[in-house]
Enzyme design. Structure first.
Site, PDB file in Angstrom:
ATOM      1  CG  ASN A   1      -7.452  -2.477  -6.377  1.00  0.00           C
ATOM      2  OD1 ASN A   1      -6.696  -3.039  -6.364  1.00  0.00           O
ATOM      3  ND2 ASN A   1      -7.838  -1.604  -5.675  1.00  0.00           N
TER       4      ASN A   1
ATOM      5  CG  ASP B   1      -2.080   1.051   1.305  1.00  0.00           C
ATOM      6  OD1 ASP B   1      -2.217   1.472   0.196  1.00  0.00           O
ATOM      7  OD2 ASP B   1      -2.869   0.981   2.263  1.00  0.00           O
TER       8      ASP B   1
HETATM    9  C1  FPP Z   1      -1.784   0.360  -3.287  1.00  0.00           C
HETATM   10  O1  FPP Z   1      -1.355   1.424  -3.545  1.00  0.00           O
HETATM   11  C2  FPP Z   1      -1.301  -0.762  -4.336  1.00  0.00           C
HETATM   12  C3  FPP Z   1      -2.023  -1.220  -5.444  1.00  0.00           C
HETATM   13  C4  FPP Z   1      -3.497  -0.891  -5.427  1.00  0.00           C
HETATM   14  C5  FPP Z   1      -1.666  -2.233  -6.388  1.00  0.00           C
HETATM   15  C6  FPP Z   1      -0.162  -2.819  -6.139  1.00  0.00           C
HETATM   16  C7  FPP Z   1       0.476  -2.903  -7.091  1.00  0.00           C
HETATM   17  C8  FPP Z   1       1.674  -2.782  -7.220  1.00  0.00           C
HETATM   18  C9  FPP Z   1       2.717  -2.687  -6.498  1.00  0.00           C
HETATM   19  C10 FPP Z   1       2.167  -2.859  -8.930  1.00  0.00           C
HETATM   20  C11 FPP Z   1       2.468  -4.236  -9.079  1.00  0.00           C
HETATM   21  C12 FPP Z   1       1.585  -5.226  -9.468  1.00  0.00           C
HETATM   22  C13 FPP Z   1       1.869  -6.224  -9.918  1.00  0.00           C
HETATM   23  C14 FPP Z   1       0.538  -7.118  -9.813  1.00  0.00           C
HETATM   24  C15 FPP Z   1       2.907  -6.974 -10.528  1.00  0.00           C
HETATM   25  P1  FPP Z   1      -2.626   2.722  -3.649  1.00  0.00           P
HETATM   26  O2  FPP Z   1      -2.662   3.076  -4.867  1.00  0.00           O
HETATM   27  O3  FPP Z   1      -3.708   2.387  -2.979  1.00  0.00           O
HETATM   28  O4  FPP Z   1      -1.811   3.754  -2.824  1.00  0.00           O
HETATM   29  P2  FPP Z   1      -2.403   5.014  -1.970  1.00  0.00           P
HETATM   30  O5  FPP Z   1      -3.352   4.259  -0.622  1.00  0.00           O
HETATM   31  O6  FPP Z   1      -1.416   5.868  -1.500  1.00  0.00           O
HETATM   32  O7  FPP Z   1      -3.315   5.824  -2.758  1.00  0.00           O
END
Ligand code: FPP
Length: 246
Positions: free
Chosen positions: A67, A19
């Site tokens: 998502n 996250d």
């Molecule tokens: C949460 O950060 C992260 C995700 C929803 C996706 C995780 C994905 C990756 C690390 C990319 C690689 C993925 C794969 C499958 C290879 P957020 O966007 O919710 O962050 P925020 O809470 O700060 O907005």
């Protein structure tokens, strides 16, 4: 159902809610998608250092069933990153003895993503040194509902006796096969499970780390595991020293 236990130096199943990509990007004046891109680099670093940190299975939350509610451009970027990650890293992972498994619903994924997923699983099916599970189009509730539906269908077809449905049979019908993480880590300071591994988390320990995912690496994983090793796990029983006293 597999229940982790054993000596403090046992190889661990660690699950990570990666996250903070969006916040990392915002702090740098970059689009959210840049955070995801750097998040892939963090994933690579973490996978590379995981075995040395004592991990035998690493399960990461790549894309949740919720998502899809994000802007279309961000969804497309996450799909693209998954594809690029597998395409670029599959041969190296395969050579390093990593078995890749993708958890979650296959319905709803585009044919090119499905092809990449199937190639990764097939290419690494005989590997056993380390398992990398990527939860993709995964939700804990959806996975439990899908398992219940599959068992209900089997019962209706007369293939199983409804009375025989127990925790082991339910676990076997989940996309995770019920494999339970010893430790669940969430980065970025948030303290929620967010529909990740609901069934499997029954006896997991939790470690929350303030670091944003794109900054994550093996040193953070080692720190989380050190904290985990301090915990006493009882699985509903009493402390080891008190067992004899009844
Ligand atoms: C949460 O950060 C992260 C995700 C929803 C996706 C995780 C994905 C990756 C690390 C990319 C690689 C993925 C794969 C499958 C290879 P957020 O966007 O919710 O962050 P925020 O809470 O700060 O907005």
């Amino acid at each position: 159902m597999q229940r982790p236990d054993g000596p403090s130096d046992a190889r661990l199943h660690v699950a990570i809610i990666m996250d903070g990509n969006g916040r990392w990007a915002r702090a740098r004046g970059l689009p959210r998608t840049a955070g995801h891109k750097f998040g892939v680099d963090a994933l690579k670093r973490t996978v590379e250092g995981a075995s040395e940190a004592g991990v035998s299975t690493l399960t990461v939350f790549g894309f949740s069933t919720e998502n899809w509610r994000r802007p279309g451009s961000e969804v497309s970027e996450l799909m693209k990153l998954m594809k690029i990650y597998v395409e670029n890293d599959l041969e190296r992972l395969a050579r390093d003895g990593v078995r890749v498994k993708i958890l979650g619903r296959r319905e709803g994924l585009s044919p090119d993503i499905l092809q990449v997923i199937e190639r990764a699983e097939t290419r690494t099916a005989d590997n056993a040194a380390f398992t990398l599970q990527v939860a993709f189009n995964y939700g804990g509730q959806a996975d439990i509902a899908d398992a219940a539906r599959a068992l209900a269908r089997a019962a209706k077809a007369g293939e199983i006796d409804p009375e025989a449905i127990d925790e082991d049979m339910m676990a076997g019908a989940l996309s995770t096969r019920g494999e339970a993480p010893d430790l669940i880590i969430r980065t970025s300071g948030e303290r929620r499970l967010s529909n990740f591994l609901l069934w499997e988390a029954a006896y997991a320990e939790f470690v929350f780390q303030d670091v944003l995912w794109p900054d994550y690496g093996p040193q953070h994983l080692k720190a989380a595991i050190d904290e985990f090793r301090q915990r006493e796990r009882r699985f509903g029983a009493v402390e080891a020293g008190k067992r004899a006293a009844g």
